[in-house]
Structures are given as C-alpha cells and as structure tokens.
Design an enzyme around this catalytic site. Structure first.
Site, PDB file in Angstrom:
ATOM      1  N   GLY A   3      -5.832  10.036 -30.653  1.00 35.55           N
ATOM      2  CA  GLY A   3      -6.803  10.707 -29.788  1.00 35.55           C
ATOM      3  C   GLY A   3      -6.360  12.129 -29.493  1.00 35.55           C
ATOM      4  N   ALA A  23     -15.821  21.853   0.100  1.00 38.07           N
ATOM      5  CA  ALA A  23     -17.181  21.317  -0.023  1.00 38.07           C
ATOM      6  C   ALA A  23     -17.886  22.020  -1.179  1.00 38.07           C
ATOM      7  CB  ALA A  23     -17.948  21.530   1.273  1.00 38.07           C
ATOM      8  N   PHE A  67     -18.638  16.375  -6.964  1.00 41.24           N
ATOM      9  CA  PHE A  67     -17.613  16.413  -8.022  1.00 41.24           C
ATOM     10  C   PHE A  67     -18.207  15.992  -9.357  1.00 41.24           C
ATOM     11  CE2 PHE A  67     -16.908  12.318  -5.737  1.00 41.24           C
ATOM     12  CZ  PHE A  67     -17.188  11.417  -6.749  1.00 41.24           C
ATOM     13  N   CYS A 108     -13.750  12.142 -15.364  1.00 46.06           N
ATOM     14  CA  CYS A 108     -12.984  11.008 -14.835  1.00 46.06           C
ATOM     15  C   CYS A 108     -13.350  10.505 -13.455  1.00 46.06           C
ATOM     16  CB  CYS A 108     -11.507  11.331 -14.916  1.00 46.06           C
ATOM     17  SG  CYS A 108     -10.994  11.418 -16.626  1.00 46.06           S
ATOM     18  N   ARG A 112     -18.635  17.520 -19.024  1.00 45.13           N
ATOM     19  CA  ARG A 112     -18.869  16.095 -18.787  1.00 45.13           C
ATOM     20  C   ARG A 112     -19.128  15.829 -17.297  1.00 45.13           C
ATOM     21  NH1 ARG A 112     -13.927  13.540 -22.181  1.00 45.13           N
ATOM     22  NH2 ARG A 112     -12.859  15.338 -21.279  1.00 45.13           N
TER      23      ARG A 112
HETATM   24  P1  NAD Z   1     -11.536  12.942 -25.232  1.00 47.39           P
HETATM   25  O1  NAD Z   1     -12.844  12.322 -25.479  1.00 47.39           O
HETATM   26  O2  NAD Z   1     -11.424  14.416 -25.063  1.00 47.39           O
HETATM   27  O3  NAD Z   1     -10.535  12.552 -26.410  1.00 47.39           O
HETATM   28  C1  NAD Z   1     -10.423  11.287 -26.954  1.00 47.39           C
HETATM   29  C2  NAD Z   1     -10.312  11.404 -28.460  1.00 47.39           C
HETATM   30  O4  NAD Z   1      -9.970  10.136 -28.998  1.00 47.39           O
HETATM   31  C3  NAD Z   1     -11.595  11.829 -29.169  1.00 47.39           C
HETATM   32  O5  NAD Z   1     -11.366  13.040 -29.860  1.00 47.39           O
HETATM   33  C4  NAD Z   1     -11.917  10.656 -30.099  1.00 47.39           C
HETATM   34  O6  NAD Z   1     -12.462  11.069 -31.343  1.00 47.39           O
HETATM   35  C5  NAD Z   1     -10.549  10.046 -30.285  1.00 47.39           C
HETATM   36  N1  NAD Z   1     -10.573   8.643 -30.725  1.00 47.39           N
HETATM   37  C6  NAD Z   1     -11.306   7.618 -30.243  1.00 47.39           C
HETATM   38  N2  NAD Z   1     -11.008   6.485 -30.888  1.00 47.39           N
HETATM   39  C7  NAD Z   1     -10.040   6.772 -31.791  1.00 47.39           C
HETATM   40  C8  NAD Z   1      -9.308   6.009 -32.740  1.00 47.39           C
HETATM   41  N3  NAD Z   1      -9.479   4.688 -32.865  1.00 47.39           N
HETATM   42  N4  NAD Z   1      -8.412   6.649 -33.524  1.00 47.39           N
HETATM   43  C9  NAD Z   1      -8.212   7.973 -33.384  1.00 47.39           C
HETATM   44  N5  NAD Z   1      -8.862   8.742 -32.502  1.00 47.39           N
HETATM   45  C10 NAD Z   1      -9.772   8.155 -31.696  1.00 47.39           C
HETATM   46  O7  NAD Z   1     -10.929  12.197 -23.946  1.00 47.39           O
HETATM   47  P2  NAD Z   1      -9.845  12.772 -22.907  1.00 47.39           P
HETATM   48  O8  NAD Z   1     -10.518  13.621 -21.893  1.00 47.39           O
HETATM   49  O9  NAD Z   1      -8.676  13.285 -23.650  1.00 47.39           O
HETATM   50  O10 NAD Z   1      -9.453  11.429 -22.148  1.00 47.39           O
HETATM   51  C11 NAD Z   1      -8.690  10.420 -22.778  1.00 47.39           C
HETATM   52  C12 NAD Z   1      -8.251   9.423 -21.728  1.00 47.39           C
HETATM   53  O11 NAD Z   1      -7.403  10.051 -20.768  1.00 47.39           O
HETATM   54  C13 NAD Z   1      -9.382   8.805 -20.929  1.00 47.39           C
HETATM   55  O12 NAD Z   1      -9.064   7.467 -20.657  1.00 47.39           O
HETATM   56  C14 NAD Z   1      -9.371   9.583 -19.635  1.00 47.39           C
HETATM   57  O13 NAD Z   1      -9.850   8.833 -18.557  1.00 47.39           O
HETATM   58  C15 NAD Z   1      -7.913   9.895 -19.446  1.00 47.39           C
HETATM   59  N6  NAD Z   1      -7.627  11.119 -18.683  1.00 47.39           N
HETATM   60  C16 NAD Z   1      -8.316  12.264 -18.921  1.00 47.39           C
HETATM   61  C17 NAD Z   1      -8.004  13.429 -18.228  1.00 47.39           C
HETATM   62  C18 NAD Z   1      -8.751  14.715 -18.433  1.00 47.39           C
HETATM   63  O14 NAD Z   1      -8.494  15.657 -17.723  1.00 47.39           O
HETATM   64  N7  NAD Z   1      -9.668  14.810 -19.377  1.00 47.39           N
HETATM   65  C19 NAD Z   1      -6.928  13.426 -17.334  1.00 47.39           C
HETATM   66  C20 NAD Z   1      -6.227  12.246 -17.136  1.00 47.39           C
HETATM   67  C21 NAD Z   1      -6.578  11.098 -17.828  1.00 47.39           C
HETATM   68  C1  UGA Z   2      -8.987  15.066 -11.927  1.00 46.14           C
HETATM   69  C2  UGA Z   2      -7.691  14.897 -11.151  1.00 46.14           C
HETATM   70  O1  UGA Z   2      -7.513  16.030 -10.291  1.00 46.14           O
HETATM   71  C3  UGA Z   2      -6.505  14.765 -12.083  1.00 46.14           C
HETATM   72  O2  UGA Z   2      -5.323  14.531 -11.336  1.00 46.14           O
HETATM   73  C4  UGA Z   2      -6.748  13.600 -13.042  1.00 46.14           C
HETATM   74  O3  UGA Z   2      -5.701  13.493 -13.980  1.00 46.14           O
HETATM   75  C5  UGA Z   2      -8.045  13.823 -13.782  1.00 46.14           C
HETATM   76  O4  UGA Z   2      -9.129  13.971 -12.831  1.00 46.14           O
HETATM   77  C6  UGA Z   2      -8.398  12.694 -14.675  1.00 46.14           C
HETATM   78  O5  UGA Z   2      -7.983  11.574 -14.449  1.00 46.14           O
HETATM   79  O6  UGA Z   2      -9.154  12.983 -15.572  1.00 46.14           O
HETATM   80  P1  UGA Z   2     -10.212  17.081 -13.171  1.00 46.14           P
HETATM   81  O7  UGA Z   2     -11.376  16.157 -13.197  1.00 46.14           O
HETATM   82  O8  UGA Z   2      -9.813  17.759 -14.415  1.00 46.14           O
HETATM   83  O9  UGA Z   2      -8.917  16.299 -12.651  1.00 46.14           O
HETATM   84  O10 UGA Z   2     -10.497  18.224 -12.113  1.00 46.14           O
HETATM   85  P2  UGA Z   2     -10.427  18.337 -10.514  1.00 46.14           P
HETATM   86  O11 UGA Z   2      -9.771  19.598 -10.175  1.00 46.14           O
HETATM   87  O12 UGA Z   2      -9.886  17.125  -9.885  1.00 46.14           O
HETATM   88  O13 UGA Z   2     -11.966  18.491 -10.123  1.00 46.14           O
HETATM   89  C7  UGA Z   2     -12.887  17.444 -10.279  1.00 46.14           C
HETATM   90  C8  UGA Z   2     -14.210  17.818  -9.640  1.00 46.14           C
HETATM   91  O14 UGA Z   2     -14.101  17.860  -8.228  1.00 46.14           O
HETATM   92  C9  UGA Z   2     -14.733  19.192 -10.054  1.00 46.14           C
HETATM   93  O15 UGA Z   2     -16.121  19.124 -10.258  1.00 46.14           O
HETATM   94  C10 UGA Z   2     -14.404  20.061  -8.861  1.00 46.14           C
HETATM   95  O16 UGA Z   2     -15.258  21.161  -8.731  1.00 46.14           O
HETATM   96  C11 UGA Z   2     -14.592  19.083  -7.719  1.00 46.14           C
HETATM   97  N1  UGA Z   2     -13.833  19.444  -6.502  1.00 46.14           N
HETATM   98  C12 UGA Z   2     -12.476  19.463  -6.502  1.00 46.14           C
HETATM   99  C13 UGA Z   2     -14.525  19.721  -5.322  1.00 46.14           C
HETATM  100  O17 UGA Z   2     -15.774  19.702  -5.273  1.00 46.14           O
HETATM  101  N2  UGA Z   2     -13.807  20.025  -4.183  1.00 46.14           N
HETATM  102  C14 UGA Z   2     -12.458  20.044  -4.169  1.00 46.14           C
HETATM  103  O18 UGA Z   2     -11.871  20.320  -3.103  1.00 46.14           O
HETATM  104  C15 UGA Z   2     -11.780  19.764  -5.368  1.00 46.14           C
END
Ligand code: NAD
Ligand code: UGA
Length: 466
Positions: free
Chosen positions: A12, A269, A273, A277, A347
């Site tokens: 991924g 505020a 959000f 995630c 997203r």
């Molecule tokens: P993303 O959609 O950007 O990336 C996932 C990738 O995995 C895609 O490019 C997809 O093509 C690939 N994929 C799917 N199935 C596959 C397979 N079988 N083999 C190889 N590649 C494959 O997702 P993301 O934002 O990186 O999030 C990944 C995970 O991490 C999620 O569970 C999310 O909740 C978690 N997470 C995301 C964030 C964030 O800020 N985006 C932060 C913390 C945790």
């Molecule tokens: C969030 C968490 O902050 C990360 O710790 C976590 O790893 C991640 O989700 C995840 O699991 O994917 P992210 O979604 O990238 O990170 O961004 P944030 O900064 O948390 O903002 C999320 C949303 O809340 C945004 O739309 C932001 O504008 C909103 N927000 C944030 C508010 O409206 N008010 C705030 O005070 C803070």
C-alpha cells in the site's frame, strides 16, 4: 523470525505507506525498503518527479533515498518474498455494501494482503498491521496466515497504528508523540516487538515507544481518533450556542483550553471535520460497539458524527438564509476544497457537503483550491451519493485556477479550507469585482473580519455574531 530487520516490504503506497517508508529509509540506511501497490499509476508517480501525494518536505526525503534504499514497485509478491518485515498499510474504507454498510470498515484489502503473504512466503516474517482496523482484526490476519502457511513457517503479527496527520506527515513521523506497538504476549511476540522497536529506535526515543497487547493497540488507535473528533464536535456544538446568544466561540475555546487538564489543541470551530479517517473510524467504533451488544456506547460515539453532519448543513443554511433566502442562479465563490490546509486530499472534505447543499439550492459555484485539481473536484461532486444529476453539476460548477478568477462576478465568497493564502488576498480588489452587496462566509474563522467589514463586505462566520 530474524531478530534484525533487513528488508521491509510495505503493501500500500498511499498517504501512510509512502511517507512512513520514506522516513524509515531516510533514518535507517542499512534497511532496504520496498513500497508496493497494486496501482501501476501510483507507483509510476512515486518513481517520478511528481509524487502522488503532496506533503511538505516529502519530495526532498524521497529524492535523497529513492534508488539508495527506498524503492517503489508493483511487484508485491517479490517484495514480500524478500522482506523479513511486512507493513500492511492498505486502505480500510467504510463498507459500501452488505452487512455493516455505511459503518463497518471494509477489510477486504487487508484480507487479500494477508492471503498473498501466506501464499508467497518461504520464511517466517513479522507482519505489521499499520492500517486502522477494528479491534480483533489482527486475529483474522493470524487465522488466515495460520491456515495457509507452508510447513515450518510461523509468522508474527503486530499492531502498529499510525498517528500522522496529513499536511504535517513528515514532521509527525520524525517527531511522534509516541509509537505504539501491540503484539502477542509470548516470547516470539516479544521478539517481534523488539525487532520493530529497533527500527523506530533509529530516531525515536525509547520512552516514546509504547508496547502493549494487540487488542489494546488496535483499540487505542480508534479511541485516539474518536477523542480528537469528539473535541471538534464539542466546540462546534458550542459554536451554535454562541451564534444564538452573542458569545464568541474563539473566546470560549481560549478560556476552556487554558485549563491544562483540557488543553488548547483541537478546539478550532469550523464547518465540521473531514478527512479519510475521523468519519470512518468513529463509524467503525460505533459499529464495533453494536456488534459487541453495547448500544448505549454506540449511541454515545454516534452523536459525534451527527453533530458533524449538523455543522456542515448549518453553514450552508446560513449562507442561503443570509442571501435573502435564495441562492438560485447566484454565483458563489468557494475558496478551498481539500479537507484541511497543506494537503490535496479531498476525502470526506466538508467542502464537498457545503457545495452539495448549495448546488441543491441551484447556486452556481466557482471553486478554487491551491492543491486540488479540476478533475478531482468534479469527481467528488459528481459521485452518486453527492449528486443525483451529474450533468447539472457540470452546468453549475466552474473550477478556477486562481482565487481572483473564482470571485469574478459572484454575490458571495465562502471559505471552506483554512489555506494561509486566503488571509493574504487583496480584498479591496475582490470587493470591486463582486456583485453588491458582497457577502463573505468564513467557515474556518481565519479572515480579518473587522478589516473586511471596513471595506464594505457583509461578513458572517461560525460561532460569533459580527
Ligand atoms: P490510501 O488509499 O492512500 O492508500 C492505500 C493504498 O493501498 C492504495 O494505493 C491501494 O491501491 C493500495 N492497496 C490496496 N490493496 C492492496 C493490495 N492488496 N496490494 C497492494 N496495494 C494495495 O490509504 P491511506 O490514507 O494511506 O490509509 C491507509 C490506512 O492507514 C487506512 O487504514 C487508514 O485508516 C490509516 N491511516 C491513515 C492516515 C492518513 O492520514 N491518511 C493516518 C493514519 C492511519
Ligand atoms: C487525523 C489525526 O489527527 C491523526 O492523528 C490520525 O493519524 C489521522 O487522522 C488518521 O488516523 O488518519 P488528519 O485527518 O490528517 O489526521 O487531520 P486533522 O488535522 O486531524 O484534521 C481532521 C479534520 O478536522 C480536518 O477537516 C480539520 O479541518 C478538522 N479540524 C481539526 C477542525 O475542524 N478543528 C480542529 O480544531 C482540528
């Protein structure tokens, strides 16, 4: 299990896999890191000058490591074979079908990854669940691996959730509040935990690496996101009271946040959000509670989502109400479309819903975002769950390449993302180019409202009467 991590395969190459592996490669020159994905396009982009995601400072780190000990490939199987540690960082979106539709996390990509690992591995490996998953997901991975491995092989499964935020991914990865590793409470489990801790130990202090049992680790990730989302819904709920009473949400947030037990972060505020995630993970948590027959607990967390929906809707309603109860055929500039500043990610962006509600009222939208391109915005707005009539969206929406182009001939301007550049615009010029009376709706509380009122704008914002 080998005690030292030599080669890592990441399954991924998304927002988590890409930046996380870039930092591992950057900080651990002796470890070879292969980032894989099923999407040829994504891998091509990682191998090009234009990376698939925008994160401050990511380009420089990739440039330094790519070709040295950081590689991007679509050959998932080969990479799994060679690695002794495998990170699963595939997407875990909300299910759109069947049982748990609209709530549960879809684990089909995780399962597919686990099956591939079981099928192609000739040695025991450490398999790390990096994606955010419901509690006990690791059990399914363990069962799939056990049922399919070749004789003599015993993989270890760890939970190592990621806490980075988009827009600050590199900073968060380099200096995390903590690294969480959950594993089996057995000698083999502890050995695997030690091997992964060693990787992070290249740049993260020992005290910050927290280890625990697998289920605690999985639940901690969902809990952390739910607590963060809860703070935002709490302050947004207060913002509605402020508007109804004349209190000022910024002042209230300041006063509340100075209590050290509460703290000042995440009390901004806004229009609700977004992001890939918070919505997904809170829904996932409520679904988990329901499956565990804990309906009161599920209802408690569900309220965070309900309040967030209310806030997005409220902002759009405020725009319509203020513009003499009709926006039909009126041009409105939308500044910002990503879910937060410094990312091109859309997203679950609250901007999508604000646009949706305004389009339903027949408004014409001129949208500008510094990092989100034309196709991406149109794709979001034309999704079936957003619009019943995609052709109508094409008629009503224009994507603009500058904020000045976006405000041309509009009745109103709505700030939906807190990009810094929106604070620096020449609002006198904007005033002259807009129809009169010109309205500004600051959904993120970032503009200088007094200055705008002096220029002659009618200004409205969240959580305070102006
Ligand atoms: P993303 O959609 O950007 O990336 C996932 C990738 O995995 C895609 O490019 C997809 O093509 C690939 N994929 C799917 N199935 C596959 C397979 N079988 N083999 C190889 N590649 C494959 O997702 P993301 O934002 O990186 O999030 C990944 C995970 O991490 C999620 O569970 C999310 O909740 C978690 N997470 C995301 C964030 C964030 O800020 N985006 C932060 C913390 C945790
Ligand atoms: C969030 C968490 O902050 C990360 O710790 C976590 O790893 C991640 O989700 C995840 O699991 O994917 P992210 O979604 O990238 O990170 O961004 P944030 O900064 O948390 O903002 C999320 C949303 O809340 C945004 O739309 C932001 O504008 C909103 N927000 C944030 C508010 O409206 N008010 C705030 O005070 C803070």
């Amino acid at each position: 299990i080998e005690k030292k991590v030599r080669k890592i395969c990441c399954i991924g190459a998304g927002y988590v896999g890409g930046p996380t592996c870039s930092i591992i490669a950057y900080k651990c020159p002796e470890i070879q890191v292969m980032v894989t994905d099923v999407s040829q396009e994504r891998i091509n982009q990682w191998n090009s000058d234009k990376l698939p995601i925008y994160e401050p400072d990511l380009d420089d780190i990739v440039k330094e490591c790519r070709g040295r000990n950081l590689f991007f490939s679509i050959d998932v199987e080969q990479a799994i074979k060679e690695a002794n540690l495998i990170l699963i960082s595939v997407n875990t979106p909300t299910k759109t079908y069947g049982m748990g539709k609209g709530r549960a996390a879809d684990l089909k990509y995780i399962e597919l990854a686990a099956r591939t690992i079981a099928r192609v591995s000739d040695q025991s490996k450490i398999v790390v669940e990096k994606s955010t998953v419901p509690v006990k997901a690791a059990e399914s991975i363990i069962n799939i691996l056990k049922a399919n491995v070749k004789p003599g092989i015993r993989h270890q499964v760890l939970s190592n959730p990621e806490f980075l935020s988009e827009g600050t991914a590199i900073r968060d990865l380099l200096n995390p509040d903590r690294v969480l590793i959950g594993g089996e409470q057995s000698p083999d489990g502890q050995e695997a935990i030690a091997a992964l801790s060693d990787v992070y130990g290249h740049w993260v202090k020992k005290e910050k690496i927290i280890t625990m049992n697998t289920w605690s680790s999985e639940l901690s990730k969902l809990s952390a996101n739910a607590f963060l989302a809860q703070r935002i819904s709490s302050i947004n709920a207060i913002s509605a009271i402020c508007e109804a009473t004349g209190a000022d949400v910024t002042e209230v947030a300041h006063a509340v946040g100075t209590d050290t037990r509460i703290g000042s972060k995440f009390l901004q505020a806004g229009i609700g959000f977004g992001g890939s995630c918070f919505v997904k993970d809170v829904l996932n948590l409520t679904y988990l509670c329901e499956s565990l027959n804990l309906p009161e607990v599920a209802a408690y967390w569900q309220q965070i989502i309900d309040m967030n929906e209310y806030q997005k809707r409220r902002f759009a309603d405020q725009i319509v109400k203020c513009m003499f109860n009709t926006v039909s055929n009126k041009k409105i500039a939308i500044l910002g479309f990503s879910f937060k500043k410094n990312t091109g990610d859309t997203r679950e962006s609250p901007a999508i819903y604000v646009c949706k509600y305004l389009l339903e009222e027949g408004a014409k939208l001129q949208i500008y975002d510094p990092k989100v391109n034309h196709d991406q915005i149109m794709w979001e707005l034309m999704k079936p769950e957003i619009s019943e009539n995609p052709e109508r969206v094409k008629e009503l929406v224009e994507i603009c390449d500058s904020p000045y182009h976006a405000i041309e001939g509009t009745h109103a301007l709505a700030v939906c993302t807190e990009w810094d550049e929106f604070k620096e615009l020449d609002y006198k010029t904007i005033y002259n180019k807009m129809l009169k009376p010109p309205f500004i709706f600051d959904g993120r509380l970032i503009l200088d409202h007094k200055m705008l009122q002096e220029i002659g704008f009618h200004v409205e914002t969240i959580g305070k009467r102006l």
